[in-house]
Write an enzyme that holds these catalytic residues in place. Structure first.
Site, short mmCIF file in Angstrom:
data_model
loop_
_atom_site.label_atom_id
_atom_site.label_comp_id
_atom_site.label_asym_id
_atom_site.label_seq_id
_atom_site.Cartn_x
_atom_site.Cartn_y
_atom_site.Cartn_z
N ASP A 177 5.05 -3.34 5.49
CA ASP A 177 6.40 -3.57 5.99
C ASP A 177 6.37 -3.27 7.49
O ASP A 177 6.30 -2.12 7.91
CB ASP A 177 7.38 -2.65 5.26
CG ASP A 177 8.82 -2.78 5.77
OD1 ASP A 177 9.04 -3.51 6.75
OD2 ASP A 177 9.71 -2.14 5.18
N TRP A 195 12.15 4.18 4.09
CA TRP A 195 11.93 2.78 3.71
C TRP A 195 10.76 2.63 2.75
O TRP A 195 10.82 1.82 1.82
CB TRP A 195 11.76 1.93 4.97
CG TRP A 195 13.03 1.88 5.74
CD1 TRP A 195 13.29 2.44 6.96
CD2 TRP A 195 14.25 1.28 5.33
NE1 TRP A 195 14.59 2.23 7.31
CE2 TRP A 195 15.22 1.52 6.34
CE3 TRP A 195 14.63 0.56 4.19
CZ2 TRP A 195 16.52 1.05 6.26
CZ3 TRP A 195 15.95 0.10 4.11
CH2 TRP A 195 16.88 0.34 5.12
N LYS A 253 15.24 -6.63 14.35
CA LYS A 253 14.77 -5.60 15.28
C LYS A 253 13.96 -6.23 16.42
O LYS A 253 14.36 -6.15 17.57
CB LYS A 253 13.95 -4.56 14.52
CG LYS A 253 14.74 -3.89 13.39
CD LYS A 253 13.93 -2.91 12.59
CE LYS A 253 14.65 -2.43 11.35
NZ LYS A 253 15.90 -1.70 11.62
#
Length: 367
Positions: free
Chosen positions: A178, A102, A202
């Protein structure tokens, strides 16, 4: 109806209490005779939902008053573009700590848009099994911000420190994080960051919503040539409603915030529960010669626990039998293989206990 234990990395498990309340309010929200999905985002009812969700999130994360909270669309991946658009509008470069897929995607997207980028440190040399030491970070003199991913969902690598960085001229470099896969898993100090962002699917709510928390002094830096849908300042001024927001995802996320406050008891209690869940599973893995986890102990993720079997030929049987036992979505990401158990907030401790018991039984029968 039987609810199984869901270890999916995302979209992930939601609290049963939240789903039950949403079910009860689906057709008729608080006597209004319609669903939240059917409401105007400009209605008094939805404005109250939105304001309550923001207030609860601010309370949970102790967000200071000099930060704006945005409820946006596009997923966390959209922020890979929006961040440089907003923070590099007056020049400078984006610096990145690379610890997995990511973080790499965030860097790649900024480069794709033609922005100046620099890798301040990378864990690639160790196979992304340990985060770089803070002392090894190398920041450019024109750094406008430093970006990192606090928890890499796929590799199961989590930072055990919050970088504190200054440039050679002594200027503090805004930290951009993030937090898609570990936000709300425990307390954080928002004042350490310039921007925190997270996809909802999530630990926050259903897919379709992204939360961005941005410090006031970082607003107003975007060029006038970008769309108003991408401009943090314009989005903040419009209360995240430059266009129609993902209203139902916003509502469900608000229910999750209330669950965290009222049912769990806040983020300190959530942190203790998450620590206990992860420690149990790692202890079971470490005590076995049949299962293993490659991540350095200080950087083992509390949210995503990858593990492999000693004999990969047994992977298919493990997954099939786990599914039959009501232990769902344990297959590792296609890029790394093996298994992965995601232990997000809504995954109960009993789910971890059941997984550990299944793993021990499978090892006894197949090992």
């Amino acid at each position: 109806m039987t609810r199984h234990y869901n270890f999916c990395a995302g979209p992930a498990a939601l609290p049963t209490a939240v789903l039950e309340r949403a079910r009860n309010e689906l057709l008729d929200y608080q006597g209004r005779g319609l669903s939240v999905m059917e409401m105007s985002h400009r209605s008094d009812e939805f404005i109250a939902i939105a304001e309550r969700a923001e207030a609860d999130l601010r309370e949970l994360l102790a967000i200071p008053s000099n930060y704006q909270v945005l409820f946006l669309q596009g997923g966390a991946s959209m922020q890979f573009s929006m961040l440089p658009m907003n923070l590099l509008g007056q020049g400078g470069s984006a610096n990145f700590i690379q610890t997995g897929i990511w973080g790499k995607k965030a860097l790649s997207e900024a480069k794709r848009l033609g922005f100046s980028c620099h890798v301040a440190a990378s864990s690639e040399a160790n196979g992304h099994t340990a985060v770089p030491d803070e002392a090894s970070l190398s920041i450019t003199n024109d750094a406008a911000y430093l970006h990192y991913t606090s928890n890499e969902t796929i590799g199961g690598l989590e930072f055990d420190y919050t970088p504190q960085i200054t440039r050679a001229d002594g200027a503090a470099v805004p930290l951009v994080c993030d937090m898609s896969s570990n936000i709300l898993s425990g307390p954080i100090d928002i004042s350490d960051f310039g921007v925190v962002y997270a996809g909802a699917q999530k630990n926050i709510g259903p897919a379709g919503l992204t939360i961005v928390v941005v410090r006031d002094d970082l607003l107003g830096k975007a060029p006038s040539t970008i769309s108003s849908l991408f401009d943090y300042q314009m989005l903040a001024e419009a209360g995240s409603m430059v266009n129609t927001p993902p209203t139902y995802a916003w509502y469900l996320s608000g229910l999750v915030f209330q669950w965290l406050k009222n049912d769990i008891g806040g983020l300190d209690a959530m942190d203790a529960l998450n620590q206990r869940k992860a420690q149990k599973l790692y202890a079971a893995i470490d005590a076995s010669a049949f299962y293993s986890n490659p991540i350095a102990v200080p950087n083992r993720s509390r949210m995503n626990v990858p593990f492999v079997l000693a004999d990969a030929r047994l992977d298919k049987a493990f997954l099939q039998e786990a599914d039959e036992a009501g232990l769902l979505n344990l297959k590792g990401h296609r890029s790394v293989g093996g298994m992965r158990a995601s232990l997000y907030n809504a995954v109960p401790e009993e789910a971890v206990d059941s997984l550990i018991a299944f793993m021990a039984d499978f090892e006894q029968r197949r090992g």
